[in-house]
Structures are given as structure tokens and as C-alpha cells.
Design a protein around this motif. Structure first.
Motif, mmCIF file in Angstrom:
data_model
loop_
_atom_site.group_PDB
_atom_site.id
_atom_site.type_symbol
_atom_site.label_atom_id
_atom_site.label_comp_id
_atom_site.label_asym_id
_atom_site.label_seq_id
_atom_site.Cartn_x
_atom_site.Cartn_y
_atom_site.Cartn_z
ATOM 1 N N ASP A 124 5.052 11.949 -6.255
ATOM 2 C CA ASP A 124 5.884 11.141 -7.145
ATOM 3 C C ASP A 124 6.695 10.087 -6.400
ATOM 4 O O ASP A 124 7.195 9.144 -7.021
ATOM 5 N N LYS A 125 6.831 10.219 -5.102
ATOM 6 C CA LYS A 125 7.686 9.305 -4.337
ATOM 7 C C LYS A 125 6.903 8.349 -3.440
ATOM 8 O O LYS A 125 7.473 7.392 -2.912
ATOM 9 N N PHE A 126 5.627 8.571 -3.247
ATOM 10 C CA PHE A 126 4.892 7.761 -2.281
ATOM 11 C C PHE A 126 3.475 7.476 -2.784
ATOM 12 O O PHE A 126 2.732 8.387 -3.135
ATOM 13 N N ASP A 127 3.141 6.166 -2.810
ATOM 14 C CA ASP A 127 1.789 5.691 -3.136
ATOM 15 C C ASP A 127 1.283 4.829 -1.990
ATOM 16 O O ASP A 127 2.063 4.133 -1.328
ATOM 17 N N LEU A 167 4.101 2.122 -1.244
ATOM 18 C CA LEU A 167 5.195 2.118 -2.203
ATOM 19 C C LEU A 167 5.953 3.432 -2.065
ATOM 20 O O LEU A 167 5.412 4.516 -2.308
ATOM 21 N N TRP A 168 7.216 3.298 -1.660
ATOM 22 C CA TRP A 168 8.062 4.468 -1.439
ATOM 23 C C TRP A 168 9.207 4.443 -2.436
ATOM 24 O O TRP A 168 9.911 3.437 -2.582
ATOM 25 N N LYS A 169 9.414 5.535 -3.145
ATOM 26 C CA LYS A 169 10.437 5.648 -4.175
ATOM 27 C C LYS A 169 11.331 6.831 -3.849
ATOM 28 O O LYS A 169 11.100 7.957 -4.319
ATOM 29 N N ASN A 172 14.839 7.646 -8.326
ATOM 30 C CA ASN A 172 14.183 7.123 -9.521
ATOM 31 C C ASN A 172 14.395 5.630 -9.724
ATOM 32 O O ASN A 172 13.514 4.937 -10.208
ATOM 33 N N ASP A 173 15.575 5.130 -9.380
ATOM 34 C CA ASP A 173 15.907 3.731 -9.664
ATOM 35 C C ASP A 173 15.649 2.794 -8.483
ATOM 36 O O ASP A 173 15.867 1.589 -8.611
ATOM 37 N N SER A 175 12.975 1.555 -5.234
ATOM 38 C CA SER A 175 11.647 1.635 -4.618
ATOM 39 C C SER A 175 11.503 0.551 -3.565
ATOM 40 O O SER A 175 12.089 -0.536 -3.671
ATOM 41 N N ASP A 177 8.511 -1.561 -1.204
ATOM 42 C CA ASP A 177 7.096 -1.937 -1.098
ATOM 43 C C ASP A 177 6.916 -2.673 0.223
ATOM 44 O O ASP A 177 7.496 -3.736 0.431
ATOM 45 N N LYS A 200 13.074 -2.993 -4.948
ATOM 46 C CA LYS A 200 13.288 -3.050 -6.391
ATOM 47 C C LYS A 200 14.305 -1.981 -6.796
ATOM 48 O O LYS A 200 14.160 -0.817 -6.420
#
Length: 208
Positions: A124-127, A167-169, A172-173, A175, A177, A200
Motif C-alpha cells: 500500500d505504500k510503495f509502487d 512511488l512512495w506513500k 495517506n496524504d 507521496s 515520486d 504530492k
């Protein structure tokens, strides 16, 4: 597990202007702009953790301009200002005193590209995403002015590139890139590296 998408677009615009007047040179102007593209995309979903997307496309741009001026429409005005009868007879017999003016421009681009993208959803935190592209171009440019070729060039460059981005999040608010893209053209010996950094923050559901 597989999705195939075919996409095509064709657009043709032609602006033609023809001006004629008894006391003004006749002008013919033709401007043609054609865009056409088609592509096939294959999306492969082996599971919910990653996606593979492969695309081949062909795009054509045609830009043609024709501009012509005919001075024969003002021949009577020239005759009125010519007082020498011998000179007038020479003008009528040879038609070299009044010359037509023309300009032609042809600019065409053909782009055939093949690219592939891999998307990994680790958690959920890393793509993670990476891919490559091979672009084959055919460029044609020609200019003519009053029957003389001003420019005439034909080029066929090949551009190969690859990229990776993450993409690291952490929350929740918020992120981040970040990634890099490297490309190599057949016209140059060195590689070109383009880094990418993005941040972001979601202020609310409708504003970031």
C-alpha cells in the motif's frame, strides 16, 4: 488476464484561399495539415500485484504549404505606365518583365514506436514502474522558392530509451515520486539522463 485495445485517429485540415482582382496580383494559398495515428495495446494482468503493458504505434504528420502569385492580372496597369511602344511590344512578346512567384513547403514526419511498461504494486505504500521504448523516425523536409530548391533533407534517426520510477506513500496524504529516464539517439554518441522528482500532498479530497 488479457486486454487488447486498438486506437486510431485521423485528422485533415485544408485552408485554401484564392484572391483575384483587376488591379491586384492573383494569389493562391493552400495550407494542408494532416495528422494520423494508430496503435495496438496489450495489457497483461497475471495477478493483482503487477501489470505488463505492450504498445506498438504509428503516427504520421504531413504539413504542406503552397503559395503562388500571378502578376498577369495587373498587365493592363503595366501597359498604362509603359510609354515606349517598342518596350511594350517586347513585354507582350517575351512575357519576361512580369514573373510569377511561388513557394512550396513540405514537412513530413513518420514515427513508428514500440514500448513496454511493467507496473509492480509491492504494498500500500510503495509502487514501482519501469519500461523501455524504441522510436524509429523518418523526417522529410523540402522547400522550393521560384523553382529553386532552398532545402531538401531526409533523416531517419532511431531513439532508444529506458526508465524506472518509484512511488512512495509514507502516509495517506503524502507521496513521493522519483525516478530516472535514459535515452540514446543514433545521431549522438552520449546517453541523455533525465531525473524526475515529485512531491504530492493532499490538503483535502478535492485539493492537492
Amino acid at each position: 488476464y488479457n486486454k487488447f485495445i486498438y486506437s486510431q485517429f485521423n485528422g485533415s485540415d485544408d485552408l485554401f484561399v484564392d484572391l483575384e482582382s483587376s488591379d491586384f496580383p492573383s494569389i493562391a494559398f493552400d495550407w494542408e495539415w494532416i495528422n494520423a495515428t494508430k496503435s495496438i495495446i496489450w495489457k497483461f494482468f497475471p495477478n493483482s500485484n503487477y501489470i505488463v503493458e505492450t504498445q506498438i504505434s504509428e503516427t504520421n504528420y504531413n504539413f504542406d504549404v503552397d503559395f503562388e502569385v500571378d502578376f498577369s492580372s495587373i498587365q493592363e496597369d503595366v501597359n498604362d505606365f509603359c510609354e515606349d511602344e517598342d518596350a511594350l511590344e517586347e513585354i507582350d512578346s517575351t512575357s519576361t518583365f512580369i514573373a510569377d512567384l511561388n513557394y512550396f513547403l513540405t514537412n513530413r514526419v513518420k514515427d513508428v514506436s514500440l514500448n513496454q511498461n511493467f507496473n509492480f504494486f509491492i504494498n500500500d505504500k510503495f509502487d514501482m514502474e519501469f519500461g523501455w521504448e524504441s522510436k524509429n523516425l523518418r523526417l522529410s523536409y523540402k522547400e522550393e522558392f521560384t523553382g529553386t530548391t532552398v532545402a531538401d533533407r531526409l533523416d531517419s534517426p532511431i531513439i532508444n530509451s529506458a526508465y524506472v520510477k518509484n512511488l512512495w506513500k509514507p502516509i495517506n496524504d503524502l507521496s513521493f515520486d522519483f525516478g530516472i529516464r535514459s535515452s540514446k539517439s543514433s545521431y549522438y554518441n552520449q546517453y541523455i539522463h533525465d531525473p524526475r522528482v515529485g512531491v504530492k500532498f493532499m490538503l483535502n479530497d478535492n485539493l492537492a
